[in-house]
Scaffold this motif. Structure first.
Motif, mmCIF file in Angstrom:
data_model
loop_
_atom_site.group_PDB
_atom_site.id
_atom_site.type_symbol
_atom_site.label_atom_id
_atom_site.label_comp_id
_atom_site.label_asym_id
_atom_site.label_seq_id
_atom_site.Cartn_x
_atom_site.Cartn_y
_atom_site.Cartn_z
ATOM 1 N N ALA A 191 0.858 -1.190 0.000
ATOM 2 C CA ALA A 191 0.000 0.000 0.000
ATOM 3 C C ALA A 191 0.892 1.236 0.000
ATOM 4 O O ALA A 191 1.954 1.255 0.630
ATOM 5 N N THR A 192 0.421 2.254 -0.704
ATOM 6 C CA THR A 192 1.170 3.496 -0.834
ATOM 7 C C THR A 192 0.289 4.653 -0.385
ATOM 8 O O THR A 192 -0.883 4.735 -0.769
ATOM 9 N N PHE A 193 0.871 5.567 0.401
ATOM 10 C CA PHE A 193 0.114 6.679 0.968
ATOM 11 C C PHE A 193 0.850 7.990 0.720
ATOM 12 O O PHE A 193 2.077 8.053 0.787
ATOM 13 N N MET A 194 0.060 9.033 0.457
ATOM 14 C CA MET A 194 0.608 10.383 0.283
ATOM 15 C C MET A 194 -0.221 11.357 1.109
ATOM 16 O O MET A 194 -1.280 11.018 1.643
ATOM 17 N N ASP A 195 0.260 12.589 1.161
ATOM 18 C CA ASP A 195 -0.422 13.591 1.968
ATOM 19 C C ASP A 195 -1.323 14.499 1.129
ATOM 20 O O ASP A 195 -1.652 15.605 1.528
ATOM 21 N N MET A 241 -4.699 7.070 0.508
ATOM 22 C CA MET A 241 -4.220 5.842 -0.115
ATOM 23 C C MET A 241 -4.183 6.019 -1.625
ATOM 24 O O MET A 241 -5.198 6.330 -2.247
ATOM 25 N N HIS A 242 -3.012 5.794 -2.203
ATOM 26 C CA HIS A 242 -2.835 5.936 -3.653
ATOM 27 C C HIS A 242 -2.739 4.598 -4.366
ATOM 28 O O HIS A 242 -2.841 4.551 -5.583
ATOM 29 N N LEU A 243 -2.519 3.526 -3.614
ATOM 30 C CA LEU A 243 -2.445 2.206 -4.234
ATOM 31 C C LEU A 243 -2.576 1.144 -3.149
ATOM 32 O O LEU A 243 -2.044 1.302 -2.048
ATOM 33 N N PHE A 244 -3.307 0.093 -3.500
ATOM 34 C CA PHE A 244 -3.328 -1.094 -2.653
ATOM 35 C C PHE A 244 -3.434 -2.320 -3.555
ATOM 36 O O PHE A 244 -4.315 -2.410 -4.420
ATOM 37 N N VAL A 245 -2.510 -3.265 -3.345
ATOM 38 C CA VAL A 245 -2.563 -4.542 -4.065
ATOM 39 C C VAL A 245 -2.295 -5.641 -3.046
ATOM 40 O O VAL A 245 -1.616 -5.427 -2.034
ATOM 41 N N ALA A 246 -2.848 -6.815 -3.321
ATOM 42 C CA ALA A 246 -2.658 -7.929 -2.387
ATOM 43 C C ALA A 246 -2.875 -9.240 -3.115
ATOM 44 O O ALA A 246 -3.515 -9.298 -4.183
ATOM 45 N N VAL A 247 -2.327 -10.298 -2.542
ATOM 46 C CA VAL A 247 -2.610 -11.641 -3.024
ATOM 47 C C VAL A 247 -4.098 -11.908 -2.800
ATOM 48 O O VAL A 247 -4.623 -11.708 -1.690
ATOM 49 N N ASP A 248 -4.793 -12.332 -3.850
ATOM 50 C CA ASP A 248 -6.253 -12.434 -3.801
ATOM 51 C C ASP A 248 -6.757 -13.265 -2.627
ATOM 52 O O ASP A 248 -7.720 -12.888 -1.948
ATOM 53 N N GLU A 249 -6.116 -14.371 -2.341
ATOM 54 C CA GLU A 249 -6.619 -15.299 -1.337
ATOM 55 C C GLU A 249 -6.579 -14.706 0.071
ATOM 56 O O GLU A 249 -7.390 -15.069 0.925
ATOM 57 N N TYR A 250 -5.654 -13.768 0.307
ATOM 58 C CA TYR A 250 -5.499 -13.195 1.651
ATOM 59 C C TYR A 250 -5.774 -11.691 1.649
ATOM 60 O O TYR A 250 -5.355 -10.986 2.564
ATOM 61 N N SER A 251 -6.466 -11.189 0.646
ATOM 62 C CA SER A 251 -6.564 -9.742 0.450
ATOM 63 C C SER A 251 -7.235 -9.030 1.620
ATOM 64 O O SER A 251 -6.775 -7.964 2.048
#
Length: 1150
Positions: free
Chosen positions: A68-72, A105-115
């Motif tokens: 996950a990526t975060f900005m202000d 939050m500018h991006l969130f990615v995860a493995v589908d099974e444990y998202s």
């Protein structure tokens, strides 16, 4: 670590860490089409480069599970980066979001099974990592749903329109209280004992052993008006404990720590003594200082009003929080500021450079630390006696402070003292560490927190005309206040500097009062910075626009808000649309006048920046390169400075603080290198670095060239290197000589009187010349060296004559030079140079260049410990001896010092007698102005545990004005003729003639590697370039051996100025070699071993070859993927460093 369970029952143990560049490939693999619709088409490298916070979730196999990526600022174009607050307040005024407590939050990615589990764990980790954070916003197109993962943590607030096209975007919010809530604080009860004891026992068992099993219950029961015990609880279980007391030993604190910025933690009193008493004859000076004293008095008395106002405001906020709704209480929002910090005027009493200088160099001849201010007002501080909290909730330690301040409504400061070796935990990261006095013997650090530090209403904005009075009041005691006000006036008038450079001034506002100021310019020398400093250790330069680089000119912040320094810097970047800030520290010799272009003011912010290592520069043959030379922006020679830096990625990245007292004895190359290594650790902050040195830090002054020529150079550090390190900004310096070590008490004694405590003692005294000890032989008896009894190395303990100089460093050389000039002995009078190292030759050349007649110089060489001279090269030695003979310098060989003044009182030296293997001799010194003109560089008695001058890098100017350089690996000294007679010697390449001043010799060992370089020239040469040749293979030097054998090389000086070799001198060429080596040793072809493995198999005769091994390996290299990989690596290296290496061509530029 946490355990995630998938819907199918599978489990993964995961942990969270900061995202690294090697994660990019895995992140791209986790991006789905749905991800792109939610967040847009993102450049992952660019996104991570500009992110304030990027976290990665990994399993126990270090496989990426989520990122996950975060900005202000918002992730879609719904508002300007510097003005999103107004948009969100219009959307929902019930949400008290501010730049301090909000991320996007500018991006969130995860493995589908444990998202789902990954998402919750990432959010919890982010709230834990950023204690001030209360809201995370997610902006997505209004027609998009969040999906089954993000909807579990985000709730929709409303819609906002886009700025650039007609489309609405949905605003979703995630609250802290749902994932990592604030702790509930209450007074402790005896029944909390059972919950708290396991936490105490995990950290320490000493308290139980000393005070008994029920010490905690007894402490809780002993509460009264002066002693309180409080706990934090989660779901009814106590998870943390704090014991506070209003009884504080203020007398001890005043004696040990400089508490002047906080008026000694006391209420101002008319009888306070804040300055040392002055004599009556200084009455006029006192009257002239009356205005400044009035300012100081005004500042101290205003402090009392400030604290009363702060106390009222904080009390009101604490009471209001109890009445607010649960949601508002969890947000920790500030109420409307009804009370003000009236006239917040006290800051650091001095700008950074000045205050750091005064505390950094402690001269033993005058102890400025004897005076201690006397504060007669009542104490306004209480102390934390005992603190412990469960590790899971440590990030919320500051939640205690509101409650404990409410227990002492008449106190404004909370203090805590800790042993030096205690790791800095979360709570004290919000405190201000106080500076101890130089003679403080207390083995603890003191931390202070002001009641106003609880305020969350800090606002960073651009300055206006109306801020001028508040800013003046804030910086009135700063030495550079006039310069700051001039910049403020320039900004308000034109928003540009006088030379047209864009200029911005930001202020930090708390309760409608100015608490800080920062002045930022556009960085106009960014090409110079990139080429001269390793800024690319921290950023991908190509992802930052030129206008995104800022120059931090001034920074001042009220010390009670120092824990908001990183937030201040983060807001400067956001509001100025910058991504990087640079702050230079110029050397001391450019600060003689503080109001000059090189004067910067910076207080506590320096510890929140990272020092940037300087880069070694190529010495270019500019005339020969012509149009292929680097641009003037790269090759220009600016005043050297130390560079400090921060960027968006670093604003939320903490440093690990090390408070251990690390004492380094000796400013030798090893000592300086050791300190340099510690200072340039980007993620570590060393608060207690101390150097003990006879003359302090080297490189304090820019010595003239002739002052450098007394001693040979080892090419480790020069004045520019010292200026680019600025060790005085980080290291306390004790000027003196260590005389004893008390290992039991862990302290050293300096100059027989000053005690310096240590936790770690590093001895780096280096090689030092000592005063020679006369043998006492009576030369009237015509004694020889063989008749002198050998008593080993004796120490001279008598008085040191005033006209005897041991030349060890630049300070010694300066003193000797000044004495020679003041004594007017350049035309007459004898000067004896005693020693047998290379420094004796450079000293003689120095004296000749000063105009001393050669016939008045006597070079006396004591017997060598081996058959090898300091110049282990007959050609060079012969040329130097001829030059000495031509200058009429007298040389005495194998001479031992027998007596000074015939054994009488030695000060000053009038006669010096010596014994030799044959007959003794006696030298007379003429007197001038009652001072003897005898300059003895004591080389005979060298206390050293390292190899002599034949190892390493040595160079200087020898008699005859020969520029000399010798490079060799450390080894047992062996005569050159013996080395060359060895069967495995290799070969040598020699051009020129030593006596003609164009001699260049390279020794190539049996492995075809450069092992020795010797240069002797009448003209200056780029020694730093030649040093880079050491250890290179001769084929890397453009097939040096083959070209020399074919008589294609007649002058090595000219050969190494050709454009092809500039890459060899580049500071990153070693990185290219490592990369190429990695390619060769890696298995790039699945069906073939690596080239390195093939070479080993051939060596072990595991492969039967029908051709020569070299030819076979070359064919494999040509026919496989290795050749294109190597070529690509080389071309990438040239392309990436084109600003340094424009003389090379690569595909695409021709």
């Amino acid at each position: 670590m946490s355990v995630l369970t998938s819907p199918r029952g599978k489990t993964e143990v995961v942990h969270c860490r900061r995202t690294e560049s090697q994660d990019i490939f895995c992140i791209k693999n986790l991006i789905r089409k749905f991800t792109q619709k939610l967040f847009g088409n993102l450049n992952i490298i660019y996104l991570l480069e500009k992110a304030n916070l990027a976290v990665t979730l990994c399993n126990d196999k270090e496989e990426l599970m989520a990122q996950a990526t975060f900005m202000d600022y918002p992730n879609w174009d719904i508002s300007r980066q510097d003005d999103w607050v107004s948009v969100f307040r219009e959307l929902d005024r019930e949400i008290p979001c501010t730049p301090l407590n909000t991320l996007f939050m500018h991006l969130f990615v995860a493995v589908d099974e444990y998202s789902i589990g990954c998402c919750k764990e990432v959010i919890r980790s982010v709230f834990k990592a950023v204690p001030e954070l209360h809201f995370i916003f997610l902006i997505v197109p209004s027609y998009m749903s969040l999906g089954s993962t993000l909807i579990t943590v985000f709730d929709q607030v409303g819609n906002v329109p886009c700025l650039t096209f007609e489309e609405d975007f949905g605003v979703h919010i995630c609250h802290r209280h749902s994932h990592y809530p604030q702790l509930h604080i209450r007074e402790a009860r005896v029944e909390d004992h059972d919950d708290l004891m396991p936490i105490f026992m995990r950290h320490d068992t000493i308290l139980k052993e000393i005070y008994g099993e029920y010490f905690l219950a007894e402490l809780i029961e002993a509460q009264d008006e002066e002693n309180h015990a409080v706990v934090c609880e989660v779901e009814g279980i106590a998870v943390g404990f704090m014991s506070v007391c209003s009884r504080v030993n203020m007398e001890l604190l005043h004696e040990c720590f400089d508490l002047k910025p906080f008026h000694g933690l006391c209420t101002p009193h008319p009888d306070d003594v804040l300055e040392p008493p002055q004599s009556q004859d200084a009455e006029l000076r006192r009257s002239s200082q009356g205005s400044s004293k009035t300012i100081e008095d005004h500042r101290e008395y205003v402090l009392h009003d400030i604290m009363e106002s702060i106390q009222e405001k904080c009390t009101e906020e604490a009471m209001t929080e109890e009445l607010q709704s649960t949601v508002q209480s969890i947000y920790g929002s500030d109420m409307e500021d009804t009370d003000r910090l009236s006239k917040v005027s006290f800051t650091e009493e001095e700008e950074y450079e000045v205050s750091r200088e005064s505390s950094a160099s402690i001269g033993l001849h005058k102890d400025m630390g004897n005076f201690r201010p006397i504060y007669r007002g009542p104490s306004t501080a209480f102390c934390i006696q005992l603190f412990c909290i469960d590790e899971k909730h440590e990030a919320r330690s500051l939640d205690f402070m509101n409650f404990v301040f409410s227990l002492f409504p008449d106190k404004n400061f909370c203090i805590i003292s800790l042993p030096h070796l205690t790791p800095e935990f979360v709570l004290i990261q919000n405190f201000v560490r106080m500076i101890p006095f130089s003679n403080c013997s207390l083995p603890q650090d003191l931390y202070v927190f002001h009641r106003a530090g609880l305020l969350r209403s800090i606002n960073i904005r651009l300055a206006t005309y109306s801020d001028t009075p508040g800013i003046e009041n804030l910086i009135t005691t700063l030495i550079l206040s006039e310069s700051i006000l001039d910049d403020l006036e320039q900004y308000n008038t034109a928003h540009r500097d006088s030379d047209g450079t864009p200029l911005q001034v930001f202020v930090a506002e708390v309760a409608e009062q100015i608490a800080g100021i920062a002045v930022v310019r556009n960085e106009m020398d960014i090409e110079y910075i990139r080429s001269h400093y390793n800024i690319e250790d921290f950023i991908y330069f190509s992802h930052h626009q030129r206008e995104e680089h800022g120059h931090l000119q001034h920074f001042a912040l009220n010390p009670i808000f120092r824990h908001y320094t990183k937030f201040f810097l983060k807001e400067i970047l956001r509001l100025s649309l910058k991504s990087c800030l640079y702050y230079p520290i110029y050397p001391h010799y450019k600060r003689s006048k503080l109001q000059n272009p090189y004067a910067h003011s910076l207080t506590s912010a320096l510890h929140y920046l990272v020092p940037v290592r300087p880069r070694r520069q190529i010495v270019y043959p500019l005339e020969k390169l012509g149009m292929n030379a680097p641009s003037k922006e790269v090759s220009k020679d600016l005043l050297s400075y130390a560079l400090n830096h921060t960027n968006r990625k670093l604003t939320l990245e903490p440093k690990i603080t090390v408070n251990a007292k690390i004492v380094v004895v000796g400013a030798s190359n090893v000592g300086i290198s050791f300190l340099e290594t510690l200072v340039f650790c980007p993620h570590l902050k060393f608060n207690n670095l101390t150097l003990i040195s006879t003359h302090g830090l080297p490189g304090k002054n820019l010595l003239a060239t002739h002052q450098r020529r007394f001693l040979a150079s080892d090419h480790c550090f020069n004045d520019k290197d010292y200026a680019r390190m600025s060790l005085c900004s980080w290291v306390n310096v004790v000027v003196g000589r260590m005389t004893s070590i008390d290992r039991a008490a862990k302290h050293v004694l300096v100059s027989q009187e000053e005690v310096v405590l240590y936790d770690h003692l590093i001895l780096c005294t280096g090689q030092q010349y000592q005063v020679p000890c006369p043998t006492g032989a009576d030369i009237t008896q015509l004694l020889t060296n063989r008749e002198i009894p050998s008593s080993g190395k004796q120490w001279y303990t008598d008085i040191v004559p005033c006209n005897l100089f041991t030349l060890n460093d630049e300070e010694d050389c300066s003193k000797a030079l000044a004495w020679i000039k003041n004594s007017s002995i350049t035309a007459e009078g004898n000067i004896i140079v005693y020693g047998n190292t290379i420094d004796t030759y450079t000293t003689v050349e120095m004296l000749l260049s000063l105009g001393v007649t050669g016939s008045n110089i006597h070079l006396v060489q004591p017997p060598c410990t081996s058959t090898i001279t300091c110049i282990n090269n007959y050609s060079v030695k012969s040329a130097v001896e001829d030059a000495l003979s031509e200058a009429k310098v007298t040389i005495y060989q194998e001479a031992l010092l027998a007596q000074w003044n015939d054994g009488q009182y030695p000060d000053p030296i009038k006669w010096a007698s010596f014994t030799t293997p044959t007959k003794p001799f006696r030298l007379q010194c003429s007197s001038s102005k009652l001072l003897e003109c005898d300059d003895i560089s004591a080389e005979g008695n060298v206390v050293s545990l390292i190899l002599p001058d034949t190892a390493g890098e040595r160079g200087g100017i020898l008699p005859g004005s020969y520029y000399y350089l010798h490079l060799a690996k450390p080894a047992i000294p062996t005569p050159l003729a013996v080395q060359m007679a060895q069967p495995d010697f290799g070969s040598e390449i020699v051009t020129g003639n030593a006596k003609l001043g164009n001699y260049f010799r390279i020794h190539i060992n049996k492995y075809k590697m450069v092992e020795t370089i010797t240069c002797l020239s009448k003209e200056p040469f780029p020694a730093s370039n030649y040093i880079r040749l050491f250890g290179q293979h001769e084929q890397v030097l453009n097939n040096l051996c083959a070209r020399y054998e074919n008589k294609m090389i007649t002058d090595l000086y000219d050969y190494f100025t050709e454009p092809w070799c500039m890459a060899l001198f580049h500071d990153r060429f070693i990185d290219l070699r490592k990369e190429l080596r990695q390619i060769i040793t890696s298995k790039e072809e699945p069906d073939l071993p690596s080239l390195d493995q093939l070479a080993r198999q051939i060596e072990d005769e595991e492969i039967n070859l029908h051709e020569k091994p070299r030819k076979y390996l070359q064919r494999v290299f040509q026919d496989t993927i290795y050749k294109p990989l190597v070529e690509k690596s080389i071309l990438d290296y040239l392309h990436y460093n084109h600003y340094h290496l424009p003389m090379y061509a690569w595909p695409g530029i021709i």
